[in-house]
Write a protein that holds these residues in place. Sequence first.
Motif, PDB file in Angstrom:
ATOM      1  N   MET A  75       0.847  -1.155   0.000  1.00  0.00           N
ATOM      2  CA  MET A  75       0.000   0.000   0.000  1.00  0.00           C
ATOM      3  C   MET A  75       0.899   1.225   0.000  1.00  0.00           C
ATOM      4  SD  MET A  75      -3.220   1.016   2.374  1.00  0.00           S
ATOM      5  CE  MET A  75      -3.876  -0.576   2.037  1.00  0.00           C
ATOM      6  N   ASN A  76       0.600   2.138  -0.867  1.00  0.00           N
ATOM      7  CA  ASN A  76       1.382   3.358  -0.997  1.00  0.00           C
ATOM      8  C   ASN A  76       0.495   4.572  -0.786  1.00  0.00           C
ATOM      9  OD1 ASN A  76       3.944   2.179  -1.866  1.00  0.00           O
ATOM     10  ND2 ASN A  76       2.777   1.554  -3.652  1.00  0.00           N
ATOM     11  N   LEU A  77       1.069   5.604  -0.186  1.00  0.00           N
ATOM     12  CA  LEU A  77       0.377   6.873   0.002  1.00  0.00           C
ATOM     13  C   LEU A  77       0.967   7.895  -0.950  1.00  0.00           C
ATOM     14  CD1 LEU A  77       0.350   7.017   3.905  1.00  0.00           C
ATOM     15  CD2 LEU A  77      -1.375   6.039   2.388  1.00  0.00           C
ATOM     16  N   ARG A  78       0.111   8.722  -1.540  1.00  0.00           N
ATOM     17  CA  ARG A  78       0.574   9.788  -2.434  1.00  0.00           C
ATOM     18  C   ARG A  78       0.217  11.126  -1.793  1.00  0.00           C
ATOM     19  NH1 ARG A  78       2.444  10.154  -7.386  1.00  0.00           N
ATOM     20  NH2 ARG A  78       1.919   8.004  -7.872  1.00  0.00           N
ATOM     21  N   TYR A  79       1.174  12.063  -1.851  1.00  0.00           N
ATOM     22  CA  TYR A  79       1.013  13.370  -1.225  1.00  0.00           C
ATOM     23  C   TYR A  79       0.844  14.448  -2.289  1.00  0.00           C
ATOM     24  CZ  TYR A  79       2.775  10.587   2.605  1.00  0.00           C
ATOM     25  OH  TYR A  79       2.949   9.589   3.528  1.00  0.00           O
ATOM     26  N   ASN A  80       0.419  15.638  -1.853  1.00  0.00           N
ATOM     27  CA  ASN A  80       0.103  16.701  -2.806  1.00  0.00           C
ATOM     28  C   ASN A  80       1.308  17.222  -3.578  1.00  0.00           C
ATOM     29  OD1 ASN A  80       1.313  18.087  -0.755  1.00  0.00           O
ATOM     30  ND2 ASN A  80      -0.388  19.487  -0.384  1.00  0.00           N
ATOM     31  N   ASP A  81       2.538  16.919  -3.149  1.00  0.00           N
ATOM     32  CA  ASP A  81       3.723  17.310  -3.928  1.00  0.00           C
ATOM     33  C   ASP A  81       4.159  16.210  -4.889  1.00  0.00           C
ATOM     34  OD1 ASP A  81       4.784  15.426  -2.221  1.00  0.00           O
ATOM     35  OD2 ASP A  81       6.373  16.730  -1.443  1.00  0.00           O
ATOM     36  N   ASN A  82       3.300  15.198  -5.073  1.00  0.00           N
ATOM     37  CA  ASN A  82       3.509  14.064  -5.979  1.00  0.00           C
ATOM     38  C   ASN A  82       4.522  13.047  -5.452  1.00  0.00           C
ATOM     39  OD1 ASN A  82       2.098  13.115  -8.119  1.00  0.00           O
ATOM     40  ND2 ASN A  82       3.536  13.814  -9.666  1.00  0.00           N
ATOM     41  N   SER A  83       4.950  13.169  -4.194  1.00  0.00           N
ATOM     42  CA  SER A  83       5.831  12.177  -3.600  1.00  0.00           C
ATOM     43  C   SER A  83       4.973  11.032  -3.046  1.00  0.00           C
ATOM     44  CB  SER A  83       6.689  12.796  -2.495  1.00  0.00           C
ATOM     45  OG  SER A  83       5.864  13.247  -1.437  1.00  0.00           O
ATOM     46  N   THR A  84       5.616   9.891  -2.778  1.00  0.00           N
ATOM     47  CA  THR A  84       4.905   8.730  -2.264  1.00  0.00           C
ATOM     48  C   THR A  84       5.686   8.103  -1.113  1.00  0.00           C
ATOM     49  OG1 THR A  84       5.987   7.205  -3.802  1.00  0.00           O
ATOM     50  CG2 THR A  84       3.892   8.168  -4.516  1.00  0.00           C
ATOM     51  N   SER A  85       4.992   7.299  -0.334  1.00  0.00           N
ATOM     52  CA  SER A  85       5.659   6.500   0.697  1.00  0.00           C
ATOM     53  C   SER A  85       4.934   5.165   0.786  1.00  0.00           C
ATOM     54  CB  SER A  85       5.663   7.215   2.046  1.00  0.00           C
ATOM     55  OG  SER A  85       4.354   7.437   2.503  1.00  0.00           O
ATOM     56  N   GLN A  86       5.700   4.108   0.998  1.00  0.00           N
ATOM     57  CA  GLN A  86       5.128   2.779   1.136  1.00  0.00           C
ATOM     58  C   GLN A  86       4.880   2.517   2.615  1.00  0.00           C
ATOM     59  OE1 GLN A  86       7.460  -0.937   0.468  1.00  0.00           O
ATOM     60  NE2 GLN A  86       5.962  -1.243  -1.161  1.00  0.00           N
ATOM     61  N   VAL A  87       3.648   2.141   2.964  1.00  0.00           N
ATOM     62  CA  VAL A  87       3.317   1.928   4.370  1.00  0.00           C
ATOM     63  C   VAL A  87       3.095   0.460   4.703  1.00  0.00           C
ATOM     64  CG1 VAL A  87       2.439   4.237   4.795  1.00  0.00           C
ATOM     65  CG2 VAL A  87       0.898   2.494   3.920  1.00  0.00           C
ATOM     66  N   VAL A  88       2.737  -0.348   3.724  1.00  0.00           N
ATOM     67  CA  VAL A  88       2.510  -1.770   3.961  1.00  0.00           C
ATOM     68  C   VAL A  88       2.979  -2.549   2.740  1.00  0.00           C
ATOM     69  CG1 VAL A  88       0.784  -3.572   4.338  1.00  0.00           C
ATOM     70  CG2 VAL A  88       0.492  -1.362   5.415  1.00  0.00           C
ATOM     71  N   ARG A  89       3.708  -3.627   3.004  1.00  0.00           N
ATOM     72  CA  ARG A  89       4.052  -4.579   1.947  1.00  0.00           C
ATOM     73  C   ARG A  89       3.815  -5.955   2.553  1.00  0.00           C
ATOM     74  NH1 ARG A  89       7.537  -4.359  -2.686  1.00  0.00           N
ATOM     75  NH2 ARG A  89       7.913  -6.479  -3.373  1.00  0.00           N
ATOM     76  N   ARG A  90       2.787  -6.612   2.079  1.00  0.00           N
ATOM     77  CA  ARG A  90       2.353  -7.854   2.711  1.00  0.00           C
ATOM     78  C   ARG A  90       1.820  -8.819   1.670  1.00  0.00           C
ATOM     79  NH1 ARG A  90      -2.541  -7.980   7.126  1.00  0.00           N
ATOM     80  NH2 ARG A  90      -2.727 -10.219   7.234  1.00  0.00           N
ATOM     81  N   THR A  91       2.188 -10.075   1.808  1.00  0.00           N
ATOM     82  CA  THR A  91       1.665 -11.130   0.951  1.00  0.00           C
ATOM     83  C   THR A  91       0.890 -12.105   1.836  1.00  0.00           C
ATOM     84  OG1 THR A  91       3.542 -10.954  -0.545  1.00  0.00           O
ATOM     85  CG2 THR A  91       2.253 -12.987  -0.651  1.00  0.00           C
ATOM     86  N   ILE A  92      -0.324 -12.419   1.443  1.00  0.00           N
ATOM     87  CA  ILE A  92      -1.143 -13.361   2.215  1.00  0.00           C
ATOM     88  C   ILE A  92      -1.785 -14.367   1.275  1.00  0.00           C
ATOM     89  CG2 ILE A  92      -1.689 -11.746   4.084  1.00  0.00           C
ATOM     90  CD1 ILE A  92      -4.416 -11.326   2.739  1.00  0.00           C
ATOM     91  N   GLN A  93      -2.104 -15.502   1.804  1.00  0.00           N
ATOM     92  CA  GLN A  93      -2.921 -16.478   1.099  1.00  0.00           C
ATOM     93  C   GLN A  93      -4.346 -16.262   1.605  1.00  0.00           C
ATOM     94  OE1 GLN A  93      -2.139 -18.514  -1.347  1.00  0.00           O
ATOM     95  NE2 GLN A  93      -0.026 -17.836  -1.296  1.00  0.00           N
ATOM     96  N   ALA A  94      -5.111 -15.509   0.861  1.00  0.00           N
ATOM     97  CA  ALA A  94      -6.455 -15.120   1.307  1.00  0.00           C
ATOM     98  C   ALA A  94      -7.391 -16.317   1.356  1.00  0.00           C
ATOM     99  CB  ALA A  94      -7.016 -14.056   0.378  1.00  0.00           C
ATOM    100  N   ARG A  95      -8.245 -16.287   2.362  1.00  0.00           N
ATOM    101  CA  ARG A  95      -9.277 -17.307   2.498  1.00  0.00           C
ATOM    102  C   ARG A  95     -10.630 -16.677   2.189  1.00  0.00           C
ATOM    103  NH1 ARG A  95      -7.389 -18.765   8.242  1.00  0.00           N
ATOM    104  NH2 ARG A  95      -9.369 -17.745   8.661  1.00  0.00           N
TER     105      ARG A  95
END
Length: 66
Positions: free
Chosen positions: A1-21
Amino acid sequence: MNLRYNDNSTSQVVRRTIQARRFYRYDQPFRTPTDRQPFQINARVTGDRNTAYQVAVLACPAGVNP
């Protein structure tokens, strides 16, 4: 999951792999790593063909703690 800010920069807040049920809800709490308020949240969801996924985001304004 990435967040985008008003100056067009981004930051990654979650990187997760799951086997969804099927019919199971996954929660992933997170906070912005910066002091800035994002205006866009991007999530990447991949899976098998003909499988439906739903992503929901619940957010609070900056400075408000739930």
